[in-house]
Design a protein around this motif. Structure first.
Motif, short mmCIF file in Angstrom:
data_model
loop_
_atom_site.label_atom_id
_atom_site.label_comp_id
_atom_site.label_asym_id
_atom_site.label_seq_id
_atom_site.Cartn_x
_atom_site.Cartn_y
_atom_site.Cartn_z
N MET A 285 0.29 -1.03 0.24
CA MET A 285 0.16 0.15 -0.01
C MET A 285 1.04 1.53 -0.17
N SER A 286 0.44 2.49 -0.87
CA SER A 286 1.32 3.28 -0.90
C SER A 286 1.44 4.33 0.41
N VAL A 287 1.43 5.36 0.22
CA VAL A 287 1.87 6.23 2.05
C VAL A 287 0.78 7.29 0.81
N LEU A 288 0.12 7.36 -0.44
CA LEU A 288 -0.63 8.40 -0.81
C LEU A 288 -1.96 7.48 -0.32
N GLU A 289 -2.41 6.48 -0.83
CA GLU A 289 -3.25 5.30 -0.75
C GLU A 289 -3.89 5.40 1.35
N THR A 290 -2.15 5.52 1.96
CA THR A 290 -2.54 5.07 3.48
C THR A 290 -3.57 6.74 3.85
N SER B 72 -7.20 9.50 6.33
CA SER B 72 -8.68 11.50 6.15
C SER B 72 -10.39 10.38 6.00
N LEU B 73 -10.41 9.32 5.32
CA LEU B 73 -11.63 9.19 5.17
C LEU B 73 -11.75 7.95 6.44
N THR B 74 -11.16 7.83 6.97
CA THR B 74 -11.62 7.54 8.15
C THR B 74 -12.04 8.15 9.79
N SER B 75 -10.87 9.28 8.84
CA SER B 75 -11.32 10.24 10.86
C SER B 75 -11.92 11.29 9.88
N ALA B 76 -13.23 11.52 8.83
CA ALA B 76 -13.83 11.77 8.42
C ALA B 76 -14.97 11.17 8.78
N VAL C 266 -17.91 12.45 11.34
CA VAL C 266 -19.99 12.67 11.01
C VAL C 266 -20.65 11.72 11.85
N TYR C 267 -19.61 10.68 12.41
CA TYR C 267 -20.65 9.87 13.26
C TYR C 267 -20.70 11.23 14.24
#
Length: 149
Positions: free
Chosen positions: A1-6, A11-15, A19-20
């Motif tokens: 997995m690349s750094v960008l994917e990580t 970021s998506l998990t934090s977002a 929201v939750y």
């Protein structure tokens, strides 16, 4: 997995977590507001029963008439603030029959009643047309300030 994917996954998990969390806080606040509304309704109902019990039984618990009239006025305001559409409709009919002093309703009173209905709408009541009339609002308000109860 690349750094960008990580970074993207983090970021998506934090977002999602934000929201939750915001959604849970919103639900908690809505629940609190609903509970407060229900408590205000219960308090208004209790005031209505207390004041009318005293009126019907002609018992004022040894309080001066002026104090009882003030309490009755507060009860009328509570009904206007927290009573449902059906409560206002029925209590308005009662007030019209019981407390009407024959004084005609003035145009300015109709505007006042319309303002009360507008406030109630902002509080979330529907103010169903044909169920609640401005005239009923006026009679409820008048009975709360009638010195000849």
């Amino acid at each position: 997995m690349s750094v960008l994917e990580t970074i993207l996954i983090s970021s998506l998990t934090s977002a999602f977590a934000l929201v939750y969390y915001a959604f849970r806080q919103l639900l908690k606040e809505k629940s609190k507001t609903k509970a407060e509304l229900e408590q205000n309704k219960r308090d208004a109902f209790k005031k209505m029963l207390d004041e009318h019990s005293e009126l019907v039984m002609n018992i004022f618990h040894d309080k001066p008439l002026k104090d009882w009239q003030k309490d009755f006025s507060e009860m009328s305001k509570s009904i206007l603030s927290w009573g449902s559409d059906d409560v206002l409709s029925e209590y308005g009919k009662y007030a019209e029959l019981y407390y009407t002093d024959g004084a005609p309703i003035k145009e300015r009173e109709l505007h006042f009643a319309s303002a009360i209905l507008a406030f109630r709408k902002e509080l979330g009541y529907k103010n169903k047309k044909g169920i609640i009339t401005p005239e009923q609002i006026i009679y409820i308000f008048r009975c709360g300030h009638n010195k000849n109860i």
